[in-house]
Design an enzyme around this catalytic site. Structure first.
Site, PDB file in Angstrom:
ATOM      1  N   CYS A  79       0.836  -1.203   0.000  1.00 44.88           N
ATOM      2  CA  CYS A  79       0.000   0.000   0.000  1.00 44.88           C
ATOM      3  C   CYS A  79       0.877   1.261   0.000  1.00 44.88           C
ATOM      4  O   CYS A  79       1.516   1.561  -0.995  1.00 44.88           O
ATOM      5  CB  CYS A  79      -0.973  -0.025   1.180  1.00 44.88           C
ATOM      6  SG  CYS A  79      -2.357   1.118   0.998  1.00 44.88           S
ATOM      7  N   HIS A 166      -3.731  -5.241   0.663  1.00 45.97           N
ATOM      8  CA  HIS A 166      -3.195  -5.720   1.941  1.00 45.97           C
ATOM      9  C   HIS A 166      -3.258  -7.246   2.024  1.00 45.97           C
ATOM     10  O   HIS A 166      -4.323  -7.801   2.276  1.00 45.97           O
ATOM     11  CB  HIS A 166      -3.972  -5.103   3.106  1.00 45.97           C
ATOM     12  CG  HIS A 166      -3.689  -3.653   3.310  1.00 45.97           C
ATOM     13  ND1 HIS A 166      -2.665  -3.196   4.109  1.00 45.97           N
ATOM     14  CD2 HIS A 166      -4.280  -2.545   2.782  1.00 45.97           C
ATOM     15  CE1 HIS A 166      -2.642  -1.873   4.081  1.00 45.97           C
ATOM     16  NE2 HIS A 166      -3.607  -1.449   3.287  1.00 45.97           N
ATOM     17  N   GLU A 168      -2.063  -9.062   4.334  1.00 49.24           N
ATOM     18  CA  GLU A 168      -2.048  -9.518   5.720  1.00 49.24           C
ATOM     19  C   GLU A 168      -3.437  -9.643   6.339  1.00 49.24           C
ATOM     20  O   GLU A 168      -3.593 -10.248   7.408  1.00 49.24           O
ATOM     21  CB  GLU A 168      -1.183  -8.577   6.571  1.00 49.24           C
ATOM     22  CG  GLU A 168      -1.746  -7.183   6.795  1.00 49.24           C
ATOM     23  CD  GLU A 168      -1.417  -6.188   5.694  1.00 49.24           C
ATOM     24  OE1 GLU A 168      -1.487  -4.967   5.958  1.00 49.24           O
ATOM     25  OE2 GLU A 168      -1.102  -6.617   4.566  1.00 49.24           O
TER      26      GLU A 168
END
Length: 507
Positions: A79, A166, A168
């Site tokens: 990001c 993202h 994660e």
């Protein structure tokens, strides 16, 4: 550690989650703020640049000299990290026409090691207000979505990638696969396990402490217990533990926990300091004043008892990794650290060096290490409990009668949670004694007695929490038992507030 991944933090709310996901893949990861980097030596096999609430276009936006990184270390920008790579490389980052937030699907995928095993139309999670409109010359796009042309890129001729989503977060379906691919690119051996940590830590404690003695305060909680067991396995009887009864523990907790410690073989001294704590709390109603009073008495009691231990040169503590990150965060040390978490300069007062064997671990990893050490599950699975104990679960002034009343009500609540199987599904449960009375009827008589609130929340790390939807039948049983068995309470309510905007504890 022989090898590690360094995560450079630019202030993202997801930074800790990146580290947790990487560690789940059995790679040791450290978080460092962008303005406080560690040496990028041979132990560093990979670098991840985190997201950020900032825009690379802002004056004074956080930045870093990526071109100074050793070229052999692979880099992944996530990001803001990806946008910073493009911005510094001469590309164009601009405000998005519409905020790119939420679910998206990868549409164009090129053959690239980072994307190996990622399916076309795989769902990803976007969370940014800027977008990379024009990539620098040597940046090659490798994935896009319907709204983001440069969802992922590779810098040609370098082990460097950037993604604008993202990996994660849970909503990115194959995010773990992408992170695993990056770790493979870095060449990690993926041997970061609880068993390895235990052996390495025991060896390190032995080297660090030598023939010195260690003193440590135990709370009965997971962190201090696991830390104590690690130190005990390293130096045996040269560790002395102090377990203080502050009069603010749960019903029978001092006796039960002390027995558990002794069964574990720990050298523990139990200290009855109930009167000192209750006297210090007399007349106090403000939560922070209570915390400070409890903290001061603990320091006094601990210092007095530890002074009788000959040869103590080290103070053992159950500090865990989120505490370490907090003190070195992008925004600097937190101003909201609660008083009871600070030991008031205790090591300096006693001229002790600090020993923190868990300072590299997250909470769930502490429990894994505890299981590896053979610590009983009733201790490992215990809910978090505040340092000032029941003093902050009694709203208003604290006295012996109120503590006894709350202990009885709380014991009933916890017992029902355990019997019903809901205790292990809950992050933390508490009973709060409210500073109000309400009218009730028992038999044919009017009563005017106190009210308790029940609180049960689910969480991963305590940073955010949602109230647990306990079955109505269970709440009815708890309420009935408390009102019938605890003389002085005639009303029970259930807290349905989440964090934020509420907190887990009431004070």
């Amino acid at each position: 550690m022989e090898e590690k991944l360094v995560i450079i933090d630019f202030g993202s709310q997801y930074t800790q989650l990146i580290a947790r996901k990487v560690r789940e893949l059995q790679v040791y990861a450290e978080i460092h703020p962008y303005h406080h980097l560690p040496p990028l030596d041979a132990s560093v096999k990979g670098i991840i640049l985190s997201g950020s609430p900032c825009s690379v276009r802002d004056p004074g936006a956080p930045t870093i000299q990526i071109d100074k990184f050793p070229p052999q270390i692979p880099v992944l920008g996530i990001c803001y990290g990806a946008q910073l790579m493009a911005h510094l490389g001469g590309g164009h980052v601009s405000k998005s026409d519409s905020r790119e937030y939420g679910r998206a699907h990868l549409e164009t995928l090129t053959d690239n090691r980072l994307l190996q095993g990622i399916s076309p139309r795989s769902q990803v999670w976007m969370s940014h207000g800027d977008t990379i409109g024009l990539l620098p010359q040597n940046f090659k796009p490798i994935a896009s979505t319907a709204d983001v042309a440069n969802a992922a890129f590779h810098i040609e001729g370098r082990h460097a990638w950037g993604i604008q989503f993202h990996p994660e977060v849970h909503h990115t379906e194959q995010g773990k696969t992408l992170l695993d691919n990056f770790l493979d690119i870095c060449g990690f051996s993926k041997d970061w396990t609880a068993a390895q940590f235990v052996q390495e830590t025991i060896d390190q404690i032995q080297k660090t402490v030598g023939l010195d003695y260690v003193v440590m305060g135990l709370s009965g909680g997971v962190d201090s217990t696991v830390a104590a067991e690690l130190i005990h396995q390293a130096i045996g009887p040269r560790l002395t533990c102090l377990f203080v009864d502050n009069g603010l523990l749960r019903k029978n907790e001092f006796h039960d926990v002390l027995e558990s410690y002794k069964l574990m073989g720990l050298n523990v001294i139990g200290i009855d300091a109930r009167q000192e704590f209750l006297q210090a709390l007399a007349g106090l109603t403000e939560p922070e004043a209570k915390r400070k009073a409890v903290g001061k008495v603990f320091v006094d009691v601990f210092q007095r008892a530890a002074g009788n231990i000959k040869g103590a040169a080290w103070l053992g503590q159950g500090t865990i990794y989120p505490d370490v990150i907090e003190s070195l965060s992008v925004k600097g040390p937190s101003v909201t650290i609660k008083s009871h978490h600070n030991v008031g300069g205790l090591p300096e007062k006693m001229h002790l060096k600090v020993l923190e064997p868990l300072r590299l671990l997250f909470k769930d990893e502490v429990r894994q290490v505890g299981a590896q050490l053979g610590i009983p599950s009733q201790i490992l699975q215990r809910h978090p409990f505040p340092g000032p104990g029941l003093s902050i679960r009694i709203l208003g002034e604290v006295n012996t009668q109120k503590v006894a009343l709350l202990q009885e009500a709380d014991a009933i609540f916890i017992e029902h949670l355990k019997k019903s199987g809901w205790y292990d599904k809950t992050w933390q449960a508490a009973t709060i004694l409210l500073p109000i009375h309400s009218v009730g009827v028992m038999g044919d008589e009017r009563t005017y007695e106190q009210v308790v609130a029940l609180r049960a929340v689910s969480s991963v790390d305590g940073m955010t929490a949602d109230w647990v939807h306990l079955p109505h039948e269970l709440l009815a049983k708890v309420s009935s038992d408390i009102i019938n068995k605890v003389r002085g309470i005639n009303r029970v309510v259930y807290d349905v507030s989440s964090k934020p905007p509420a907190t887990i504890e009431w004070e």
